[in-house]
Design a protein around this motif. Structure first.
Motif, short mmCIF file in Angstrom:
data_model
loop_
_atom_site.label_atom_id
_atom_site.label_comp_id
_atom_site.label_asym_id
_atom_site.label_seq_id
_atom_site.Cartn_x
_atom_site.Cartn_y
_atom_site.Cartn_z
N LYS A 12 0.88 -1.18 0.00
CA LYS A 12 0.00 0.00 0.00
C LYS A 12 0.91 1.22 0.00
O LYS A 12 1.53 1.53 1.01
N THR A 13 1.02 1.89 -1.15
CA THR A 13 1.93 3.03 -1.27
C THR A 13 1.16 4.32 -1.09
O THR A 13 0.17 4.58 -1.79
N TYR A 14 1.63 5.12 -0.14
CA TYR A 14 0.99 6.39 0.19
C TYR A 14 1.75 7.54 -0.48
O TYR A 14 2.98 7.48 -0.59
N PRO A 15 1.06 8.58 -0.92
CA PRO A 15 1.72 9.66 -1.67
C PRO A 15 2.51 10.60 -0.76
O PRO A 15 2.21 11.79 -0.63
N GLN A 16 3.53 10.04 -0.15
CA GLN A 16 4.41 10.79 0.75
C GLN A 16 5.85 10.37 0.48
O GLN A 16 6.09 9.21 0.12
N VAL A 17 6.78 11.28 0.66
CA VAL A 17 8.20 10.98 0.56
C VAL A 17 8.81 11.23 1.93
O VAL A 17 8.62 12.30 2.50
N VAL A 48 -3.51 6.90 -2.94
CA VAL A 48 -2.97 5.61 -2.50
C VAL A 48 -2.99 4.63 -3.68
O VAL A 48 -3.92 4.59 -4.47
N LEU A 49 -1.94 3.84 -3.76
CA LEU A 49 -1.78 2.82 -4.78
C LEU A 49 -1.54 1.50 -4.07
O LEU A 49 -0.69 1.42 -3.18
#
Length: 196
Positions: free
Chosen positions: A151-156, A186-187
């Motif tokens: 679960k990839t969140y749009p944050q660095v 979210v991806l």
């Protein structure tokens, strides 16, 4: 044979938490649509208290009957006074420092974790094993992981706790099965290990 799934949240740059392991900034992305997906597809990964709040008490497990986590991940629940955060699952906690389980539903594994996972996989049955975290445990179990759900969140984050820690360099190949995208950025990607 049962499968071990590393179901994990991470930043765009592959960190599952800040340098201390805190991933709470990712929680800001749990909106109605995304929560609906988690409830429908991965309800077993919700803590027992959250399942109760969502009306899922007594619901059958959909994907997993066992959760594996490290002491640091488990400590988050203990700090809240919860000794069995996933009471709807069989709970395995890998720890060299916890000598006794604080709950009858929680098994402490202080020895060869990979061997314990292989034994769990060999039990058979329709439901799998969920690797909850953290990074050190994922590193130890890298060769045992059959599926990745990222679960990839749009944050660095720039730095922090990687998805896999403590393991030496070795290329492991996975095949992409599915990608889900959400309006909140979210991806969710699902991969299966390529076995020769």
């Amino acid at each position: 044979m049962r499968t071990l799934t590393y179901f994990v949240a991470c930043s765009l740059d592959g960190f599952i938490g800040d340098p201390r392991g805190d991933a709470s900034p990712m929680l800001t992305y749990v909106d109605e649509d995304y929560l609906g997906f988690l409830v429908a597809e991965y309800p077993d990964t919700l803590p027992t208290a959250a399942r109760a709040a969502l009306g899922l008490t007594g619901a059958e497990n959909r994907r997993f009957d066992t959760v594996v986590q490290g002491r640091a991940s488990y400590r988050l629940a203990l700090d809240q006074g919860v000794t069995s955060p996933y009471a709807h699952l069989r709970e395995i906690v890998a720890s060299r420092t916890l000598t006794e389980s604080p709950d009858p539903n929680v098994e402490i594994v202080s020895g060869d974790l990979a061997a314990r996972i292989r034994a769990l996989k060999a039990e058979g049955g329709p439901l799998g094993i969920w690797l909850c975290g953290g990074a050190e445990i994922a590193g130890q179990l890298r060769d045992e992981i059959d599926e990745l759900v990222i679960k990839t969140y749009p944050q660095v984050y720039g730095s922090g706790m990687p998805m896999f820690a403590g393991a030496g360099f070795e290329v492991s190949e996975f095949a992409l099965d599915e990608v889900r995208t959400f309006g909140n950025g979210v991806l969710v990607r699902t991969y299966r290990r390529k076995r020769s």
